[in-house]
Design a protein around this motif. Structure first.
Motif, PDB file in Angstrom:
ATOM      1  N   LEU A 527       0.827  -1.194   0.000  1.00  0.00           N
ATOM      2  CA  LEU A 527       0.000   0.000   0.000  1.00  0.00           C
ATOM      3  C   LEU A 527       0.866   1.252   0.000  1.00  0.00           C
ATOM      4  O   LEU A 527       2.077   1.188   0.196  1.00  0.00           O
ATOM      5  CB  LEU A 527      -0.925  -0.005   1.214  1.00  0.00           C
ATOM      6  N   TYR A 528       0.217   2.388  -0.200  1.00  0.00           N
ATOM      7  CA  TYR A 528       0.928   3.669  -0.246  1.00  0.00           C
ATOM      8  C   TYR A 528       1.130   4.202   1.162  1.00  0.00           C
ATOM      9  O   TYR A 528       0.175   4.317   1.941  1.00  0.00           O
ATOM     10  CB  TYR A 528       0.133   4.674  -1.073  1.00  0.00           C
ATOM     11  N   SER A 529       2.372   4.528   1.513  1.00  0.00           N
ATOM     12  CA  SER A 529       2.669   5.063   2.835  1.00  0.00           C
ATOM     13  C   SER A 529       3.759   6.122   2.726  1.00  0.00           C
ATOM     14  O   SER A 529       4.932   5.796   2.573  1.00  0.00           O
ATOM     15  CB  SER A 529       3.133   3.959   3.786  1.00  0.00           C
ATOM     16  N   PRO A 530       3.394   7.406   2.817  1.00  0.00           N
ATOM     17  CA  PRO A 530       4.426   8.443   2.740  1.00  0.00           C
ATOM     18  C   PRO A 530       5.382   8.448   3.925  1.00  0.00           C
ATOM     19  O   PRO A 530       6.502   8.940   3.807  1.00  0.00           O
ATOM     20  CB  PRO A 530       3.613   9.743   2.684  1.00  0.00           C
ATOM     21  N   ILE A 531       4.965   7.887   5.079  1.00  0.00           N
ATOM     22  CA  ILE A 531       5.887   7.867   6.220  1.00  0.00           C
ATOM     23  C   ILE A 531       6.744   6.598   6.203  1.00  0.00           C
ATOM     24  O   ILE A 531       7.880   6.609   6.632  1.00  0.00           O
ATOM     25  CB  ILE A 531       5.141   7.998   7.560  1.00  0.00           C
ATOM     26  N   MET A 532       6.198   5.485   5.740  1.00  0.00           N
ATOM     27  CA  MET A 532       6.864   4.183   5.715  1.00  0.00           C
ATOM     28  C   MET A 532       7.319   3.755   7.115  1.00  0.00           C
ATOM     29  O   MET A 532       7.275   4.530   8.061  1.00  0.00           O
ATOM     30  CB  MET A 532       8.048   4.181   4.743  1.00  0.00           C
ATOM     31  N   TYR A 533       7.709   2.508   7.250  1.00  0.00           N
ATOM     32  CA  TYR A 533       8.366   1.994   8.445  1.00  0.00           C
ATOM     33  C   TYR A 533       9.766   1.643   7.972  1.00  0.00           C
ATOM     34  O   TYR A 533       9.959   0.702   7.214  1.00  0.00           O
ATOM     35  CB  TYR A 533       7.631   0.775   8.998  1.00  0.00           C
ATOM     36  N   THR A 534      10.769   2.381   8.410  1.00  0.00           N
ATOM     37  CA  THR A 534      12.086   2.355   7.785  1.00  0.00           C
ATOM     38  C   THR A 534      12.690   0.951   7.708  1.00  0.00           C
ATOM     39  O   THR A 534      13.089   0.498   6.628  1.00  0.00           O
ATOM     40  CB  THR A 534      13.050   3.294   8.532  1.00  0.00           C
ATOM     41  N   ALA A 535      12.773   0.246   8.836  1.00  0.00           N
ATOM     42  CA  ALA A 535      13.436  -1.062   8.847  1.00  0.00           C
ATOM     43  C   ALA A 535      12.693  -2.064   7.968  1.00  0.00           C
ATOM     44  O   ALA A 535      13.317  -2.855   7.244  1.00  0.00           O
ATOM     45  CB  ALA A 535      13.537  -1.573  10.276  1.00  0.00           C
ATOM     46  N   TYR A 536      11.387  -2.057   8.025  1.00  0.00           N
ATOM     47  CA  TYR A 536      10.562  -2.948   7.193  1.00  0.00           C
ATOM     48  C   TYR A 536      10.771  -2.643   5.713  1.00  0.00           C
ATOM     49  O   TYR A 536      10.986  -3.547   4.893  1.00  0.00           O
ATOM     50  CB  TYR A 536       9.108  -2.768   7.604  1.00  0.00           C
ATOM     51  N   SER A 537      10.716  -1.363   5.364  1.00  0.00           N
ATOM     52  CA  SER A 537      10.866  -0.964   3.959  1.00  0.00           C
ATOM     53  C   SER A 537      12.253  -1.299   3.433  1.00  0.00           C
ATOM     54  O   SER A 537      12.407  -1.746   2.288  1.00  0.00           O
ATOM     55  CB  SER A 537      10.587   0.534   3.811  1.00  0.00           C
ATOM     56  N   GLU A 538      13.274  -1.084   4.252  1.00  0.00           N
ATOM     57  CA  GLU A 538      14.635  -1.385   3.810  1.00  0.00           C
ATOM     58  C   GLU A 538      14.864  -2.889   3.684  1.00  0.00           C
ATOM     59  O   GLU A 538      15.530  -3.346   2.757  1.00  0.00           O
ATOM     60  CB  GLU A 538      15.629  -0.776   4.795  1.00  0.00           C
ATOM     61  N   ASP A 539      14.306  -3.673   4.586  1.00  0.00           N
ATOM     62  CA  ASP A 539      14.482  -5.120   4.527  1.00  0.00           C
ATOM     63  C   ASP A 539      13.873  -5.699   3.259  1.00  0.00           C
ATOM     64  O   ASP A 539      14.417  -6.628   2.656  1.00  0.00           O
ATOM     65  CB  ASP A 539      13.850  -5.765   5.762  1.00  0.00           C
ATOM     66  N   LEU A 540      12.736  -5.128   2.841  1.00  0.00           N
ATOM     67  CA  LEU A 540      12.015  -5.652   1.670  1.00  0.00           C
ATOM     68  C   LEU A 540      12.169  -4.742   0.463  1.00  0.00           C
ATOM     69  O   LEU A 540      11.466  -4.932  -0.530  1.00  0.00           O
ATOM     70  CB  LEU A 540      10.543  -5.813   2.025  1.00  0.00           C
ATOM     71  N   CYS A 541      13.092  -3.802   0.530  1.00  0.00           N
ATOM     72  CA  CYS A 541      13.356  -2.791  -0.527  1.00  0.00           C
ATOM     73  C   CYS A 541      12.056  -2.264  -1.127  1.00  0.00           C
ATOM     74  O   CYS A 541      11.861  -2.268  -2.338  1.00  0.00           O
ATOM     75  CB  CYS A 541      14.299  -3.325  -1.602  1.00  0.00           C
ATOM     76  N   MET A 542      11.181  -1.789  -0.255  1.00  0.00           N
ATOM     77  CA  MET A 542       9.870  -1.291  -0.670  1.00  0.00           C
ATOM     78  C   MET A 542       9.845   0.235  -0.629  1.00  0.00           C
ATOM     79  O   MET A 542      10.343   0.851   0.305  1.00  0.00           O
ATOM     80  CB  MET A 542       8.775  -1.845   0.250  1.00  0.00           C
ATOM     81  N   THR A 543       9.269   0.845  -1.657  1.00  0.00           N
ATOM     82  CA  THR A 543       9.152   2.293  -1.724  1.00  0.00           C
ATOM     83  C   THR A 543       7.865   2.750  -1.042  1.00  0.00           C
ATOM     84  O   THR A 543       7.026   1.939  -0.645  1.00  0.00           O
ATOM     85  CB  THR A 543       9.140   2.782  -3.177  1.00  0.00           C
ATOM     86  N   SER A 544       7.701   4.063  -0.953  1.00  0.00           N
ATOM     87  CA  SER A 544       6.496   4.612  -0.325  1.00  0.00           C
ATOM     88  C   SER A 544       5.234   4.240  -1.099  1.00  0.00           C
ATOM     89  O   SER A 544       4.143   4.186  -0.530  1.00  0.00           O
ATOM     90  CB  SER A 544       6.604   6.132  -0.220  1.00  0.00           C
ATOM     91  N   HIS A 545       5.358   3.977  -2.406  1.00  0.00           N
ATOM     92  CA  HIS A 545       4.201   3.586  -3.212  1.00  0.00           C
ATOM     93  C   HIS A 545       3.915   2.088  -3.145  1.00  0.00           C
ATOM     94  O   HIS A 545       2.974   1.612  -3.790  1.00  0.00           O
ATOM     95  CB  HIS A 545       4.400   3.996  -4.672  1.00  0.00           C
TER      96      HIS A 545
END
Length: 751
Positions: A527-545
Motif C-alpha cells: 500500500l501507499y505510505s508516505p511515512i513508511m516503516y524504515t526497517a521494514y521498507s529497507e528489509d524488503l526494498c519497498m518504496t512509499s508507493h
C-alpha cells in the motif's frame, strides 16, 4: 480621461459602501461560483481524467473508499494490521480520522460511482469553496465585489493549483481551499464576530492532516495578530490568542502520534537543498505569462513541462495603483502572510519533514491576488498617464522575456499568450479610464467581467497546449467494479514483488498499485505510505508507493536466523505475486521463477506469476514464531488487540514474535515488549511464571489517552464559546437598539 471614481478605502465600512451601491449582494459571489465551475470544467474538454492523476489514483481515492467501507461496517478507521506500513492511520495523519468532511467523502466514494467522476466532483467543489473564500477575504479588506470576484476566480486558475494540487495532491487542494475561510472567520473574530466562523474551517483544515496547510494557518494567526497589534485592538488580539490555543489542541491531537512515531519512520530530520521542486525569482517574475515553463527540477527534468508558477495575466495592472503606508496598515496581515509565503516558497528543498517548497506556491499566489483586488479597489489612480501605461507594457514585456529566456523553444506560444494578455489589459484600461457615460456608470463592472472572461479564455488556451498534469497517470480503471477480479485465486495476505506501474495499463486486470488495492478488498503489503516503516521498507526494498525491487522475492523466501522461519512466514504472507521486470522484455527471468516447496503456482501470464502457500495458517497479527521451549495458543485477534495463552515456557521464559510492525504505542499485560525481530516485527517477552497465563497485546497511538480528551475538550470549548458569544452579541445588540429608541423620546421630552 475620467474623473476620479469613488472607491471604498481600507477603513470604509461595508454599510457605507452598500449605501452607494444598488445591486443584489449575491450577484458577484454567484458569478464567482459559476465562473469557477466553468473554469474547472475546461480541462475536462481536453482530458476527461484530468482530476484523476498520480496520488489521487494511487493514494487518496483508495483511502476514501476504505474509509467509507469501514464506516459502513461500523468501524472508525484508526489502525489496520493488514495495512502494515500504511496501517497506522493516526501516525499517517492524512487519513483525516477526525474530519467529518473526509468521512462524508469516504461514504460517497464507497457508493460505487465512477472513480474519475467522483474525484472530479470533489475537486470542483473544493475549487468553488476556494474561490468564494478568497472573495470573502477580499471583501473583508474592503475590496469591491467586482475585483473580489476576479481574485476569487483567478486563484483557482493559478498554475500549481491547476496542474499539481488539482489533478493529484488533493489534500493540498483541500487545505488551500479552507484557508481563506479561516482567514475570513479569524478576521471576523478579531472584529468581535462569532468564534465558530473561524474555528469550524480551522478545525476542518487541521484535521485533514496535511501539515503544509496547518503551517500556513499558524502563519495566518501570526499575521492577523500583527495586524491587530498595529491597529491597537487588544480585544481582537486576545480573541485570536484564545482561538489559536484551541486550534493548537486540534493540531496536537492530529500530529503528535506522527511525531512520536517518527523514530521508526522515514520522515526527514535534516535541512538541505537538493534543488528538487525548488523555485527561483526568475520563475516568479514570469508568473503573469500563462505559457511560462520555469526552471524547476522535478520528476520531469530541469524545466517544468506546464506553467506551474503562473499566477495571473493581469498582474501588471498593479502599476496603476498608488498605495501609502497609512492606507496599507489596516491590511498588514495581507503583507505579512504574503511575505512569509514567499520566503517559504523560496526555501530549501528539505526542511526536516517538509519537502518541496513549491507546494506553498498557491498561498503566495493567493496573497498576491487578494492584494491586487484590494489595491485596485482602494488606491487605483484617477488618471491614466503615459508613464503608467508604459510601466504596464514594460512589466508585461519583461515577464514575457523571462518566459522566453527560460524556454525559448516555445516562442510562438509565448507570443500568443502575451498577445492575449496584452489585449485583455488594453480592454480593461479602456473600461476603467475612457470617459464615456456608460463607462462612468459601469466601467468597473465591465472591467471585472472582461478580466473574468479573459481568465476563462486563457484557461482554454492553456489546457489546449498543456492538457495534463506533469505527474503520472497510471491509467487505473475508472469503474470500481473493474478491481474485483484481480488475483481471484489468492489466499490470505498478499505480497507483490516488482513495480507494476512500469508495465503499463495492460496489467491492471492482474495486479494493482498502491492504495488501489483497497478497491479489490484484499489484504496486501504493497500500500501507499508516505511515512513508511524504515526497517521494514529497507528489509524488503519497498518504496512509499509499495513497489519493491526484484530481489524482494529472495528476501521473502530466506530463513530468519533468529526464528528459523522464512521472512514470508514471519510476515504471514500467503500469496506472492511476482511481476515481470521492465528490462525482462522476453520474460526469461520471470519464467525462471519457480514456486518452492510449500507453495503452488496458481496463475502465470506474460507479466506475472502468482504462488499460494499450500497450508494457510493463522491470520495477520497473530504469533508466528516462539523461542525454543515456548508455546502459545491464540485466544483472540483484532486490529488493536491480540490475546494468547502461554501453554508452555522455558525455565528462563521465552519470546513470542507477532506478525505486526512494532509501532510505538504497543503495551503488554503479563509480559513485556522485547527487541524487535528483524528490527521491525513486534516481539513479546514472557517470563517463566507466564505459563498458563493470558498475554494481551494492545495498541494505542502514543499519548492517545491524553490526546482524545484534549480534542473533545477543545471541541466542546469551541462550541460553548461560539454559542455563548452568539447569545452575548444578541443581548448587546438588543440593548443598543433599545437605547437608540429611547434617545429620540428623551430628546422630545427635553424640547
Amino acid at each position: 480621461m475620467k474623473e476620479e471614481r469613488r472607491v471604498p478605502s481600507l477603513g470604509a465600512s461595508v454599510a457605507e459602501e452598500r449605501g452607494r451601491r444598488q445591486e443584489p449582494t449575491f450577484l458577484w459571489p454567484l458569478l464567482t461560483a459559476v465562473a469557477t465551475i466553468v473554469a474547472a470544467l475546461i480541462p475536462l474538454l481536453f482530458n476527461r481524467r484530468f482530476y484523476f492523476f498520480d496520488d489521487t489514483q494511487a493514494g487518496a481515492y483508495g483511502i476514501w473508499v476504505e474509509i467509507g467501507e469501514k464506516l459502513r461496517a461500523g468501524d472508525w478507521p484508526l489502525f489496520s494490521i493488514e495495512g502494515w506500513a500504511a496501517g497506522n492511520y493516526a501516525a499517517e495523519g492524512q487519513w483525516g480520522i477526525w474530519n467529518p468532511m473526509i468521512m462524508a467523502i469516504g461514504l460517497g466514494a464507497s457508493t460505487g460511482m465512477s472513480a474519475v467522476l467522483f474525484s472530479s466532483i470533489v475537486k470542483i467543489v473544493f475549487l468553488v469553496i476556494l474561490a468564494l473564500g478568497v472573495f470573502n477575504v477580499c471583501r473583508t479588506y474592503r475590496a469591491t465585489p467586482e475585483w473580489s470576484a476576479v481574485a476569487g476566480v483567478a486563484t483557482t486558475l493559478t498554475g500549481f493549483t491547476t496542474y499539481m494540487d488539482g489533478p493529484s495532491w488533493v489534500t493540498g487542494l483541500m487545505v488551500f481551499a479552507l484557508l481563506p475561510w479561516c482567514w475570513w472567520g479569524l478576521k471576523r473574530l478579531a472584529d468581535g464576530g462569532n468564534p465558530l466562523s473561524a474555528l469550524i474551517p480551522a478545525y476542518l483544515l487541521i484535521t485533514i492532516g496535511y501539515v503544509h496547510g496547518t503551517i500556513m494557518l499558524v502563519i495566518l494567526f501570526i499575521a492577523l495578530l500583527a495586524e491587530a497589534l498595529l491597529l491597537r485592538t487588544g480585544k481582537g488580539a486576545l480573541r485570536l490568542i484564545v482561538a489559536g490555543a484551541l486550534c493548537g489542541a486540534f493540531a496536537l491531537t492530529v500530529y503528535f502520534p506522527g511525531v512520536a512515531t517518527a523514530p521508526v519512520t522515514a520522515r526527514g530530520t535534516v535541512i538541505g537543498n537538493s534543488g528538487f521542486l525548488g523555485i527561483d525569482i526568475t520563475g516568479l517574475a514570469s508568473s503573469p505569462i500563462p505559457s511560462s515553463l520555469p526552471q524547476i527540477t522535478g520528476w520531469w527534468g530541469a524545466f517544468a513541462p506546464v506553467p506551474v508558477l503562473y499566477i495571473a495575466w493581469f498582474l501588471p495592472l498593479l502599476l496603476l495603483t498608488r498605495p501609502t503606508v497609512a492606507q496599507l496598515r489596516p491590511a498588514a496581515a495581507l503583507l505579512v502572510f504574503g511575505a512569509a509565503s514567499l520566503l517559504l516558497t523560496l526555501a530549501p528543498s528539505d526542511l526536516g519533514p517538509l519537502r518541496f517548497p513549491v507546494r506553498l506556491m498557491p498561498y503566495f499566489a493567493m496573497s498576491v491576488l487578494i492584494v491586487f483586488a484590494v489595491l485596485m479597489s482602494t488606491v487605483l489612480v484617477s488618471r491614466l498617464t503615459r508613464l503608467r501605461v508604459g510601466a504596464v507594457i514594460l512589466a508585461l514585456g519583461f515577464s514575457a522575456y523571462l518566459a522566453w529566456s527560460q524556454n525559448p523553444d516555445f516562442v510562438r506560444l509565448h507570443v500568443l499568450f502575451t498577445g492575449l494578455a496584452g489585449l485583455a489589459i488594453l480592454l480593461v484600461l479602456l473600461a476603467l479610464f475612457v470617459d464615456r457615460p456608460v463607462l462612468r456608470r459601469h466601467g468597473l463592472r465591465i472591467a471585472a467581467l472582461i478580466a473574468v472572461v479573459f481568465c476563462l479564455a486563457t484557461a482554454v488556451a492553456q489546457k489546449k497546449y498543456f492538457p495534463a498534469a506533469p505527474l503520472p497517470d497510471f491509467q487505473l480503471p475508472a469503474e470500481p467494479g473493474a478491481y474485483d477480479d484481480v488475483l481471484p485465486d489468492s489466499k490470505g495476505s498478499i505480497f507483490v514483488v516488482g513495480e507494476p506501474a512500469q508495465l503499463g495499463e495492460q496489467v491492471w486486470d492482474e495486479t494493482l498499485v498502491s492504495n488501489s488495492w483497497y478497491l479489490a478488498d484484499k489484504p496486501v503489503h504493497n500500500l501507499y505510505s508516505p511515512i513508511m516503516y524504515t526497517a521494514y521498507s529497507e528489509d524488503l526494498c519497498m518504496t512509499s508507493h509499495g513497489w519493491t525491487c526484484a530481489g524482494a522475492i529472495f528476501k521473502l523466501l530466506s530463513v530468519d536466523e533468529a526464528t528459523g522461519k522464512t521472512v514470508a512466514e514471519l510476515l504471514d504472507v500467503d500469496t506472492i505475486q511476482i511481476l515481470r521486470e521492465p528490462q525482462d522484455s522476453d520474460g526469461a527471468i520471470l519464467r525462471s521463477r519457480v514456486a518452492p516447496a510449500g507453495w503452488t503456482e496458481v496463475e502465470r501470464t506474460e507479466n506475472s506469476a502468482t504462488w499460494v502457500r499450500d497450508d494457510v495458517e493463522g491470520a495477520v497479527g497473530e504469533p508466528v514464531a516462539t523461542s525454543a521451549g515456548t508455546e502459545v495458543e491464540v485466544i483472540s485477534n483484532g486490529e488493536e488487540k491480540v490475546s494468547f495463552e502461554v501453554t508452555r515456557t522455558g525455565a528462563d521464559g521465552g519470546s513470542v514474535v507477532l506478525s505486526r510492525l512494532d509501532w510505538p504505542g504497543y503495551s503488554v499485560s503479563n509480559g513485556s515488549i522485547g527487541d524487535s525481530t528483524r528490527g521491525y516485527l513486534l516481539t513479546v517477552d514472557v517470563g517463566p511464571e507466564s505459563e498458563g497465563q493470558v498475554v494481551t497485546v494492545s495498541f494505542e497511538p502514543p499519548a492517545w489517552n491524553v490526546l482524545v480528551p484534549l480534542m473533545w475538550v477543545a471541541i466542546c470549548a469551541s462550541v460553548l464559546w461560539g454559542v455563548l458569544g452568539g447569545l452575548l452579541a444578541r443581548v448587546l445588540a438588543g440593548r443598543r437598539r433599545s437605547a437608540s429608541r429611547r434617545e429620540p423620546a428623551a430628546e422630545r421630552e427635553s424640547r
